[in-house]
Design an enzyme around this catalytic site. Structure first.
Site, PDB file in Angstrom:
ATOM      1  N   HIS A   1       0.939  -1.164  -0.027  1.00 22.48           N
ATOM      2  CA  HIS A   1       0.288   0.080   0.069  1.00 22.48           C
ATOM      3  C   HIS A   1       0.971   1.318   0.091  1.00 22.48           C
ATOM      4  O   HIS A   1       1.996   1.058   0.590  1.00 22.48           O
ATOM      5  CB  HIS A   1      -0.808   0.008   1.269  1.00 22.48           C
ATOM      6  CG  HIS A   1      -1.907  -1.011   1.262  1.00 22.48           C
ATOM      7  ND1 HIS A   1      -2.948  -1.097   2.272  1.00 22.48           N
ATOM      8  CD2 HIS A   1      -1.978  -2.237   0.275  1.00 22.48           C
ATOM      9  CE1 HIS A   1      -3.667  -2.057   1.919  1.00 22.48           C
ATOM     10  NE2 HIS A   1      -3.180  -3.071   0.985  1.00 22.48           N
TER      11      HIS A   1
ATOM     12  N   GLU B   1       0.915   4.030   1.713  1.00 21.92           N
ATOM     13  CA  GLU B   1       1.557   4.432   3.074  1.00 21.92           C
ATOM     14  C   GLU B   1       2.499   3.459   3.754  1.00 21.92           C
ATOM     15  O   GLU B   1       3.726   4.007   4.001  1.00 21.92           O
ATOM     16  CB  GLU B   1       0.369   4.689   4.126  1.00 21.92           C
ATOM     17  CG  GLU B   1      -0.746   5.367   3.665  1.00 21.92           C
ATOM     18  CD  GLU B   1      -1.894   4.832   2.932  1.00 21.92           C
ATOM     19  OE1 GLU B   1      -2.882   5.157   2.689  1.00 21.92           O
ATOM     20  OE2 GLU B   1      -1.464   3.619   2.414  1.00 21.92           O
TER      21      GLU B   1
END
Length: 166
Positions: A55, A57
């Site tokens: 992902h 982040e």
């Protein structure tokens, strides 16, 4: 409504999300700042890399972990185009991110409204402040465009997500 700084860094995160979309990944982008200084950016690569933990982040915080380890005095802020999931929020907690600014809410898996007290004292102490930032509609439009084009993957979730109230 939003500061120039918020607009600047969320625009950078949205550009990362557009790059993700263009290469066939879920369009989520992230930017990390310390004391309002740009430290790095990244995008979701879960589909193209085959690593479902990639992902935006999580990958960004992993890439900059050396910097975050040495940052105990500066104020760190993570800008992301989609409200972070449990995994990415956990990475932010472990990295000691002070604040997460997200564009589009995720009412089905986002962590902004989670009560960190249920996760224990340590998590509650290091839980970042969440704040909704600019470019909510732009992020939502990009996400729903991607999900619509990939209904074979997103099917039911897309049908529920496209009906959220912004």
């Amino acid at each position: 409504m939003f500061s120039q700084i918020d607009n600047k860094f969320m625009r950078m995160a949205l550009n990362e999300a557009e790059n993700c979309y263009n290469r066939g990944d879920l369009p989520v982008g992230a930017v990390l700042t310390i004391d309002n200084n740009f430290e790095g950016s990244g995008g979701n690569s879960a589909k193209t890399s085959g690593d479902w933990t990639s992902h935006a982040e999580n990958s960004l915080l992993h890439k900059l972990s050396w910097k975050m380890k040495n940052n105990r005095k500066g104020f760190s802020r993570l800008y992301t185009t989609w409200e972070p999931c449990l995994m990415c929020t956990g990475a932010a907690v472990l990295s000691r991110v002070d604040e997460i600014v997200y564009a589009c809410p995720d009412p089905f898996g986002g962590m902004a409204k989670t009560n960190p007290g249920i996760l224990g004292e340590w998590n509650e102490k290091h839980w970042p402040c969440f704040r909704q930032g600019p470019f909510k509609q732009e992020s939502y439009n990009l996400l729903t465009k991607y999900m619509d084009e990939n209904k074979n993957i997103w099917g039911n979730f897309f049908e529920r997500f496209k009906d959220i109230t912004l």
